[in-house]
Design a protein around this motif. Structure first.
Motif, short mmCIF file in Angstrom:
data_model
loop_
_atom_site.label_atom_id
_atom_site.label_comp_id
_atom_site.label_asym_id
_atom_site.label_seq_id
_atom_site.Cartn_x
_atom_site.Cartn_y
_atom_site.Cartn_z
N ASP A 119 0.83 -1.18 0.11
CA ASP A 119 -0.14 0.02 0.06
C ASP A 119 0.94 1.12 -0.07
OD1 ASP A 119 -2.33 -1.58 -0.06
OD2 ASP A 119 -2.60 -1.28 2.05
N TYR A 120 1.97 1.00 0.36
CA TYR A 120 2.92 2.22 0.31
C TYR A 120 4.17 2.10 -0.82
CZ TYR A 120 0.42 2.62 4.58
OH TYR A 120 -0.52 2.43 5.31
N GLN A 121 4.74 3.16 -1.32
CA GLN A 121 5.85 3.00 -2.06
C GLN A 121 7.12 3.35 -1.52
OE1 GLN A 121 4.88 5.25 -5.92
NE2 GLN A 121 3.08 6.01 -5.10
N ASN A 122 8.12 2.53 -2.26
CA ASN A 122 9.59 2.70 -1.78
C ASN A 122 10.32 4.04 -2.23
OD1 ASN A 122 11.80 2.23 -0.33
ND2 ASN A 122 12.60 0.90 -1.73
N ALA A 123 10.69 4.86 -1.31
CA ALA A 123 11.27 6.21 -1.66
C ALA A 123 12.97 6.06 -1.94
CB ALA A 123 11.01 7.48 -1.03
N GLY A 124 13.51 5.06 -1.49
CA GLY A 124 15.21 4.88 -1.82
C GLY A 124 15.65 4.60 -0.13
N THR A 125 16.45 5.17 0.12
CA THR A 125 16.82 4.94 1.51
C THR A 125 16.92 6.30 2.27
OG1 THR A 125 19.42 5.45 1.12
CG2 THR A 125 18.54 3.04 0.52
N LEU A 126 17.39 6.21 3.54
CA LEU A 126 17.28 7.48 4.63
C LEU A 126 18.50 8.31 3.91
CD1 LEU A 126 16.91 5.91 8.11
CD2 LEU A 126 15.26 7.57 6.88
N PHE A 127 19.31 7.71 3.46
CA PHE A 127 20.64 8.55 2.84
C PHE A 127 20.56 8.73 1.36
CE2 PHE A 127 21.97 6.72 6.94
CZ PHE A 127 22.56 7.73 7.33
N GLU A 128 19.89 7.88 0.70
CA GLU A 128 19.82 8.16 -0.81
C GLU A 128 18.61 7.96 -1.55
OE1 GLU A 128 22.53 5.17 -2.58
OE2 GLU A 128 24.17 6.11 -1.55
N PRO A 129 17.84 9.06 -1.56
CA PRO A 129 16.35 9.30 -1.91
C PRO A 129 16.49 8.56 -3.51
CG PRO A 129 16.70 11.22 -0.82
CD PRO A 129 18.13 10.38 -1.14
N ASP A 130 15.27 7.93 -4.08
CA ASP A 130 15.11 7.58 -5.26
C ASP A 130 14.39 8.75 -6.08
OD1 ASP A 130 14.33 6.47 -7.60
OD2 ASP A 130 13.77 4.61 -6.83
N PHE A 131 15.22 9.66 -6.54
CA PHE A 131 14.73 11.04 -7.11
C PHE A 131 13.66 10.62 -8.09
CE2 PHE A 131 18.81 12.23 -5.23
CZ PHE A 131 18.40 13.18 -4.17
N GLU A 132 14.15 9.64 -9.16
CA GLU A 132 13.20 9.55 -10.27
C GLU A 132 11.92 8.84 -9.82
OE1 GLU A 132 13.33 6.65 -14.44
OE2 GLU A 132 14.89 6.83 -12.99
N ALA A 133 11.93 8.04 -8.69
CA ALA A 133 10.53 7.36 -8.37
C ALA A 133 9.74 8.42 -7.56
CB ALA A 133 11.00 6.28 -7.42
#
Length: 339
Positions: A119-133
């Motif tokens: 139900d939730y999307q992954n946004a990367g890691t605490l130190f490295e956001p997934d900018f594209e997503a």
């Protein structure tokens, strides 16, 4: 002859007088009409100004301007798509019943495990956001703290981004300010005020107990065999600054990673209470905090001999610190540890 002319002259004067009155009446009517038009235009202008003022007021009512350590952001109230890069903020939003869209899912603690779901999307890691997503999500709000602070500028180009780290030199007030800001954004003021009042009461009771008994202690972090100490004003300084536990050493260096110490230092300090945060328990390691701490040297201390080594929950203190649930439990842990 003269008698005949008098009535005629009288009538002539009346006609002239009537004409003059008519002319005057016409001029007055024109002036009156002009005055009415002017008043109408003025009223219309006031109405337009009122509509603009009401529109501005509505816009202000639907937005919150947040000033934070990295800048300022105008945030829509009740944003629908929210990306969170701080587990303490996630804790608070969850407690207040606010929906979150995306977060770094691999860092989620067990008590917030539902956020690992589909139900939730992954946004990367605490130190490295997934900018594209994140860009593809078209978020209305992004919330970060210290671990993602280097990504602030890039994230802020995607959506309004606010920094909500806790000021450890003024922990409780900073924590309360963050919760209050989140409550204003998501219109959860009543719920937040109730939770904060409960926590403030618990902290006050703990502080009274520790100061009355003159409780003293030393807080250390165990990290897979290494140990470091934290004192007043430090990352975990609220133990002393807000909870009222007197430090055994008030000269500990204030750094984010703590002051490196030896086991001999612990023996030298001989604390009444030894509070331990086991970092390896949440980030991984080969040895537990208890294995690291309870060696032959530490066993000679008053804290060990009197059963006063308190192992604090590393999730609350290290991962979700600053969250409503975490802070509440931090108070209760220390309270239970010194009873």
């Amino acid at each position: 002859m003269r008698k005949t002319l008098r009535p005629i002259m009288f009538m002539f004067v009346l006609v002239i007088f009537a004409a003059v009155l008519a002319a005057c009446g016409s001029e007055n009517a024109e002036e009156a009409a002009a005055d009415v038009n002017a008043e109408a235009e003025q009223t219309e202008g006031v109405a337009e100004d009122t509509e603009e003022a009401e529109a501005d007021a509505d816009a202000e009512a639907s937005e919150v301007t947040v000033t934070h350590d990295l800048g300022e952001a105008v945030v829509p109230k009740n944003p629908e798509t929210v990306v969170v890069f701080d587990m303490g903020v996630l804790d608070t939003l969850d407690t207040l019943g606010v929906n979150v869209t995306a977060l770094p899912q691999e860092n989620v603690p067990d008590y917030l495990e539902k956020y690992k779901g589909e139900d939730y999307q992954n946004a990367g890691t605490l130190f490295e956001p997934d900018f594209e997503a994140i860009y593809g999500m078209e978020p209305d709000l992004i919330i970060i703290s210290g671990r993602a602070s280097e990504a602030y500028e890039e994230l802020n180009e995607i959506a309004p981004t606010i920094f909500m780290g806790v000021d450890t030199t003024n922990y409780v007030e900073s924590f309360k300010g963050n919760v209050t800001t989140l409550a204003e954004i998501f219109e959860k003021e009543e719920e937040a005020a109730e939770k904060l009042a409960e926590i403030e009461q618990s902290i006050e009771e703990l502080h009274e107990a520790t100061t009355a008994s003159e409780t003293s202690g030393l807080l250390i972090m165990a990290n897979d065999g290494d140990i470091s100490a934290y004192g007043p004003g430090s990352r975990f300084g609220l133990l002393h600054d807000d909870f009222g536990v007197a430090p055994t050493d008030d000269s500990i260096e204030v750094t984010n990673h703590g002051q490196n110490i030896s086991f001999e230092y612990i023996v030298e300090q001989d604390p009444e209470y030894l509070f331990v945060i086991d970092r390896a328990a949440v980030v991984g390691g080969e040895s537990s905090g208890q294995q690291t701490i309870e060696n032959e040297l530490v066993k000679t201390t008053r804290a060990y001999e009197e059963g006063n080594i308190v192992y604090l929950d590393p999730v609350n203190w290290y991962i979700t610190s600053g969250g409503l649930t975490a802070v509440s439990e931090m108070v209760e842990e220390v309270k239970a540890g010194i009873e």
